[in-house]
Design a protein around this motif. Sequence first.
Motif, short mmCIF file in Angstrom:
data_model
loop_
_atom_site.label_atom_id
_atom_site.label_comp_id
_atom_site.label_asym_id
_atom_site.label_seq_id
_atom_site.Cartn_x
_atom_site.Cartn_y
_atom_site.Cartn_z
N TRP A 1 0.81 -1.21 0.00
CA TRP A 1 0.00 0.00 0.00
C TRP A 1 0.85 1.27 0.00
CZ3 TRP A 1 -4.98 1.34 -0.63
CH2 TRP A 1 -5.41 2.57 -0.14
N TYR B 1 -5.92 0.44 -3.98
CA TYR B 1 -6.79 -0.74 -3.93
C TYR B 1 -7.38 -0.86 -2.52
CZ TYR B 1 -2.58 -2.87 -1.87
OH TYR B 1 -1.48 -3.14 -1.08
N TYR B 2 -8.37 -1.72 -2.41
CA TYR B 2 -9.05 -1.91 -1.12
C TYR B 2 -9.44 -3.38 -0.98
CZ TYR B 2 -12.39 -1.39 2.67
OH TYR B 2 -13.05 -1.52 3.86
N ALA C 1 -6.59 -2.35 2.12
CA ALA C 1 -5.16 -2.06 2.06
C ALA C 1 -4.34 -3.16 2.73
CB ALA C 1 -4.88 -0.72 2.75
N ASP D 1 -10.49 5.98 -6.22
CA ASP D 1 -11.00 6.56 -4.98
C ASP D 1 -10.10 6.28 -3.78
OD1 ASP D 1 -11.56 3.87 -5.03
OD2 ASP D 1 -13.72 4.07 -4.80
N GLN D 2 -9.16 5.35 -3.91
CA GLN D 2 -8.20 5.07 -2.84
C GLN D 2 -6.88 5.83 -3.02
OE1 GLN D 2 -9.19 3.02 -0.25
NE2 GLN D 2 -11.15 3.01 -1.33
N ASP D 3 -6.72 6.47 -4.16
CA ASP D 3 -5.42 7.05 -4.55
C ASP D 3 -5.50 8.58 -4.46
OD1 ASP D 3 -2.80 7.09 -5.43
OD2 ASP D 3 -3.34 6.97 -7.55
N ARG E 1 -7.95 1.41 -8.19
CA ARG E 1 -9.14 2.16 -7.80
C ARG E 1 -8.75 3.60 -7.48
NH1 ARG E 1 -13.47 -1.02 -6.83
NH2 ARG E 1 -14.42 0.78 -5.80
#
Length: 383
Positions: A236, A242-243, A245, A279-281, A277
């Motif tokens: 991570w 990604y999810y 983590a 939305d995680q970055d 993804r």
Amino acid sequence: MNLALFFDPLPETLTAAAPAPTTLAAYATRFTETFPDWRAADLALIGLDEWRGSTIGHPSRHGANEVRQRFYNLQKGSGALRLVDLGNLRPGLTLEDTYQRLREIVAALIEENTVPILLGGSHDLDYGQFLAYETQNRAISFAMVDSRPDMAEPGPGTAPEDSHLRRMLVHEPNFVFSLAHLGHQQYLTPPEVLVALEKMHFETMSVGEVRADRRLSEPLVRQADFMSMDIAAVRWQDAPGYYPAYPFGLGNEEATQLCWYAGHNEQLSSFGLYGYRTDQDVNGLAAATLATMLWYFVEGFYHRRPETGFGTFRFLTYTVVLPGNPDKLVFYKSRRAEKWWMEVERLGDNVVKRVVPCTYEDYLNASQGDLPQRWIRLQALLS
């Protein structure tokens, strides 16, 4: 085949600005108004935004476009570059339709000797990549890089991204010769999964083994006809995209090295990077990591040097005499690079023979009278 029917052009935000003359953007042909001539290209980038195979739904932004933004701003490497960007694939009415679209597109590109690079979407999309090889009428080998082998039993409550590897291995007709799974984390992997892969005589390397000596992974990648990689295999801290983590995994150096090996493999005809993804970055670090991984794949591709003619002056030949059956093993070493191969015959039938990538350590083990584990596995696959 009119591939343009399956794609949307790139958004204007990616192509409006004039590219700097030394960057990849100045050399790649991207789908804006006119669909690129993919038959004349060496490499074709395909953006994916299909997430119906995931349990956590669709991210907020298009991941492939985020990676492109950084990739095309990187400097062009050495040598020629014939790269086309086909834009973003239109998903099918169902997830199965998307798999079939990928099958047709990847197969068409391979037939024209254009290597597809699949970017984005959930990792189960590599099932469509895999299906393209059913048209080859031969047994194929592939490599997969993931934090765990996705071997869950398909059924209600199981997401396709958790069972896509099992689906490949039980597909009928079975056209898989060998699989190499790299980067699994043992605390995430059920022991029975590793036992099952071992019983099928497939090779695995844990994240610790890859990190201890990444060179040992090179022959596994070199044997692959295609490779798929889930960003969840990267820790991570290096790729927060990604999810859920994971604090451990491959470092960005190991990940880029594997991409270089894949690009450099003259046998490999398609490559996929999945699972990113947006939305995680939050800060774009994962997009930058993936862009660099793509850069190394492309650069590796343009350093390909076909290694053919085993037994000719291009190779050093080493014959190791053994006390049992087989009574000898033959190894080949390239005069140009530190690459080794091993000849594997089916016992009792020297007509069935393969020359497969191996390591220098395999040669040393044979020299000491021990059959390399790789030889034993391949012997079982040939039987």
